[in-house]
Design a protein around this motif. Sequence first.
Motif, PDB file in Angstrom:
ATOM      1  N   PRO A 423       0.840  -1.209   0.000  1.00  0.00           N
ATOM      2  CA  PRO A 423       0.000   0.000   0.000  1.00  0.00           C
ATOM      3  C   PRO A 423       0.868   1.249   0.000  1.00  0.00           C
ATOM      4  N   ALA A 424       0.257   2.385  -0.384  1.00  0.00           N
ATOM      5  CA  ALA A 424       0.975   3.661  -0.333  1.00  0.00           C
ATOM      6  C   ALA A 424       1.447   3.919   1.089  1.00  0.00           C
ATOM      7  N   GLY A 425       2.694   4.343   1.215  1.00  0.00           N
ATOM      8  CA  GLY A 425       3.276   4.541   2.544  1.00  0.00           C
ATOM      9  C   GLY A 425       3.903   3.266   3.094  1.00  0.00           C
ATOM     10  N   GLY A 426       3.802   2.185   2.336  1.00  0.00           N
ATOM     11  CA  GLY A 426       4.371   0.921   2.787  1.00  0.00           C
ATOM     12  C   GLY A 426       5.876   0.856   2.571  1.00  0.00           C
ATOM     13  N   ARG A 427       6.426  -0.270   2.926  1.00  0.00           N
ATOM     14  CA  ARG A 427       7.891  -0.407   2.893  1.00  0.00           C
ATOM     15  C   ARG A 427       8.253  -1.796   2.356  1.00  0.00           C
ATOM     16  N   VAL A 428       9.204  -1.817   1.431  1.00  0.00           N
ATOM     17  CA  VAL A 428       9.753  -3.068   0.901  1.00  0.00           C
ATOM     18  C   VAL A 428      11.186  -3.200   1.409  1.00  0.00           C
ATOM     19  N   LEU A 429      11.475  -4.335   2.043  1.00  0.00           N
ATOM     20  CA  LEU A 429      12.811  -4.574   2.596  1.00  0.00           C
ATOM     21  C   LEU A 429      13.553  -5.553   1.689  1.00  0.00           C
ATOM     22  N   PHE A 430      14.709  -5.125   1.191  1.00  0.00           N
ATOM     23  CA  PHE A 430      15.558  -5.936   0.323  1.00  0.00           C
ATOM     24  C   PHE A 430      16.844  -6.215   1.099  1.00  0.00           C
ATOM     25  N   ARG A 431      17.033  -7.460   1.528  1.00  0.00           N
ATOM     26  CA  ARG A 431      18.177  -7.764   2.382  1.00  0.00           C
ATOM     27  C   ARG A 431      19.011  -8.915   1.808  1.00  0.00           C
ATOM     28  N   ALA A 432      20.282  -8.977   2.247  1.00  0.00           N
ATOM     29  CA  ALA A 432      21.193 -10.044   1.819  1.00  0.00           C
ATOM     30  C   ALA A 432      22.007 -10.496   3.022  1.00  0.00           C
ATOM     31  N   GLU A 433      22.197 -11.811   3.124  1.00  0.00           N
ATOM     32  CA  GLU A 433      22.967 -12.377   4.236  1.00  0.00           C
ATOM     33  C   GLU A 433      23.704 -13.618   3.754  1.00  0.00           C
ATOM     34  N   ALA A 434      24.800 -13.917   4.431  1.00  0.00           N
ATOM     35  CA  ALA A 434      25.583 -15.094   4.060  1.00  0.00           C
ATOM     36  C   ALA A 434      24.760 -16.355   4.288  1.00  0.00           C
ATOM     37  N   SER A 435      24.964 -17.339   3.421  1.00  0.00           N
ATOM     38  CA  SER A 435      24.211 -18.585   3.499  1.00  0.00           C
ATOM     39  C   SER A 435      25.169 -19.753   3.349  1.00  0.00           C
ATOM     40  N   ARG A 436      24.855 -20.846   4.050  1.00  0.00           N
ATOM     41  CA  ARG A 436      25.656 -22.072   3.930  1.00  0.00           C
ATOM     42  C   ARG A 436      24.737 -23.268   3.984  1.00  0.00           C
ATOM     43  N   ASN A 437      24.813 -24.109   2.964  1.00  0.00           N
ATOM     44  CA  ASN A 437      24.024 -25.339   2.907  1.00  0.00           C
ATOM     45  C   ASN A 437      24.995 -26.490   2.709  1.00  0.00           C
ATOM     46  N   GLY A 438      25.344 -27.170   3.843  1.00  0.00           N
ATOM     47  CA  GLY A 438      26.364 -28.206   3.776  1.00  0.00           C
ATOM     48  C   GLY A 438      27.716 -27.579   3.473  1.00  0.00           C
ATOM     49  N   GLU A 439      28.346 -28.018   2.409  1.00  0.00           N
ATOM     50  CA  GLU A 439      29.632 -27.455   2.010  1.00  0.00           C
ATOM     51  C   GLU A 439      29.464 -26.329   1.001  1.00  0.00           C
ATOM     52  N   ARG A 440      28.228 -26.009   0.644  1.00  0.00           N
ATOM     53  CA  ARG A 440      27.977 -24.996  -0.376  1.00  0.00           C
ATOM     54  C   ARG A 440      27.737 -23.648   0.287  1.00  0.00           C
ATOM     55  N   GLU A 441      28.540 -22.659  -0.082  1.00  0.00           N
ATOM     56  CA  GLU A 441      28.408 -21.326   0.486  1.00  0.00           C
ATOM     57  C   GLU A 441      27.843 -20.374  -0.568  1.00  0.00           C
ATOM     58  N   GLY A 442      27.146 -19.349  -0.120  1.00  0.00           N
ATOM     59  CA  GLY A 442      26.564 -18.383  -1.036  1.00  0.00           C
ATOM     60  C   GLY A 442      25.943 -17.234  -0.291  1.00  0.00           C
ATOM     61  N   VAL A 443      24.970 -16.580  -0.952  1.00  0.00           N
ATOM     62  CA  VAL A 443      24.277 -15.432  -0.370  1.00  0.00           C
ATOM     63  C   VAL A 443      22.775 -15.644  -0.542  1.00  0.00           C
ATOM     64  N   ARG A 444      22.041 -15.353   0.530  1.00  0.00           N
ATOM     65  CA  ARG A 444      20.575 -15.451   0.487  1.00  0.00           C
ATOM     66  C   ARG A 444      19.998 -14.042   0.448  1.00  0.00           C
ATOM     67  N   PHE A 445      19.256 -13.756  -0.637  1.00  0.00           N
ATOM     68  CA  PHE A 445      18.576 -12.478  -0.789  1.00  0.00           C
ATOM     69  C   PHE A 445      17.094 -12.679  -0.486  1.00  0.00           C
ATOM     70  N   SER A 446      16.479 -11.707   0.142  1.00  0.00           N
ATOM     71  CA  SER A 446      15.032 -11.784   0.396  1.00  0.00           C
ATOM     72  C   SER A 446      14.390 -10.435   0.106  1.00  0.00           C
ATOM     73  N   VAL A 447      13.226 -10.487  -0.526  1.00  0.00           N
ATOM     74  CA  VAL A 447      12.425  -9.302  -0.809  1.00  0.00           C
ATOM     75  C   VAL A 447      11.134  -9.433  -0.017  1.00  0.00           C
ATOM     76  N   GLU A 448      10.916  -8.531   0.949  1.00  0.00           N
ATOM     77  CA  GLU A 448       9.776  -8.605   1.855  1.00  0.00           C
ATOM     78  C   GLU A 448       8.904  -7.371   1.660  1.00  0.00           C
ATOM     79  N   ASP A 449       7.617  -7.606   1.419  1.00  0.00           N
ATOM     80  CA  ASP A 449       6.722  -6.450   1.226  1.00  0.00           C
ATOM     81  C   ASP A 449       5.770  -6.309   2.408  1.00  0.00           C
TER      82      ASP A 449
END
Length: 514
Positions: A423-449
């Motif tokens: 809605p008007a006046g609302g906020r969308v949060l775009f965040r990034a954090e380190a991620s690890r799944n077993g031996e696989r490393e990466g980055v997890r991005f999330s878009v929250e409305d």
Amino acid sequence: MHSRETAESALLESEERYRAVIGALEEGIVIHEADGTISSCNASACRILGLPQEQILGRSPREPGWRALREDGRPFEPESHPAAITLVTGQPCSQVVMGIEKPGGARVWISINSHPLCRPGKPEPYAAALSFTDITRRKAAEEELRRRAVSEREQAELQEKIRKSSTEWRLTFDAIKDAVLLLEPDGRVIRLNETARELIGVASWDEALYRPLSALNVAQAEPWRTIQALLPRVKATFEGATDQTRDEQGRTWDVSLSSVTSPDGQKGVVAVARDITDLVRLQESLRRSETMSAMGALVAGVAHEVRNPLFGISATLDAFASRFKRRTEYRPYMNILQGEVARLSELMQTLLDYGKPVRLVVAPERPEEVMRAAVAACSPLAAKAGVEIAETADPDLPPLTVDRNRIVQVFQNLLENAVQHSPAGGRVLFRAEASRNGEREGVRFSVEDSGPGFQPGDLERVFEPFFTRRRGGTGMGLSIVQRIVEQHEGEIAAGNRPEGGAVVAVTLPQWRKA
């Protein structure tokens, strides 16, 4: 004459005194002559050997019925007998252990000291005096101690083997990545491995052992609920049973139960719960890729054929508008037609993009830079809608293995969807954090409305082509996003925030050098 009698009397008195002393000794005393026969023995010798004097005197230990034994039970050779050694060498022999096996098999163990007997002026011994003590009880005690020592050593070795075997079995059991439990047919836990203990959430084994599975805190959660449901069937038929279930976290479990019988006839059930989430996702991804590939080829062909007449219609409308632009009564119809043609053109371009095979050009990219590019592309739409886009990222995130343009397209699409649903006046949060799944490393991005979120029944369909709840939407945006993410060997998931609003998470792998 008188002096001779006195001397003989003194000699007899001395001999009597000698015999009295010898007879009073606790030690056995025998005299071995040079020919090997026993010429004298005291009462203690008869008592120790358990023989009357007439069976000892005048006999040789080498005669039948007598056996002299070494400590190890082998026969004593005649030349190694202490009396023989003393008679040959003229030297005493000390503390020789000998066993005497009497007629009938009874055995006496003695410790012998041998001393030479010599005549005045003659160094060669004419006999050997043997003194000996009964050590039969001591030998029996030593033998018992030896047997006990052997038994204790064998028992200790057996216990060590059992301990080692138990440790090896437990380490092997705990090394299994699947959750494994040994249950009574009524559901009581007999054994469980480390994976099962961690899944159940007990701090120690004692908290779960010999308790019914239904009494544990996780009894109503998966996969334990499915195990309990299969138990009655296995108990009734004593045959295996399998099932597949999904828990509250979205993990998929393959559950199998097998009946077992111990060597003593006790019946039990082995339950194995295997997390096959990655396998199921891979299968779904392969099926989806095959479906998308076939659908992409179809829609691309249709879009290509539709684009030509659509271009003709668009050109005709432009010519008509140019020719009759002064006729105001045609303008509303022209605006509607041109808007619909533009919408169809956009849809055809989307279909062509969906069906077009994508060739990625990957390079190391900083997550923060990709985020900034996507936010910059969406800023005009966010400003127009009155929605704030806030971005945040963990420090020192690793670089990504991505095609920059394609990933910016992914995040731009997700941000636009989030803005449109907020809605008007609302906020969308775009965040990034380190991620690890077993031996696989990466980055997890999330878009929250801050919008209404996904409808519960829509979560499994949001990535399907042509599925949309937004008026005027084509339903292709998230399908294209999913395809691009999976081409990057990443993962995408949709859900709802506990406080309200939707969240779409994308996990991308860390940069790997070729």
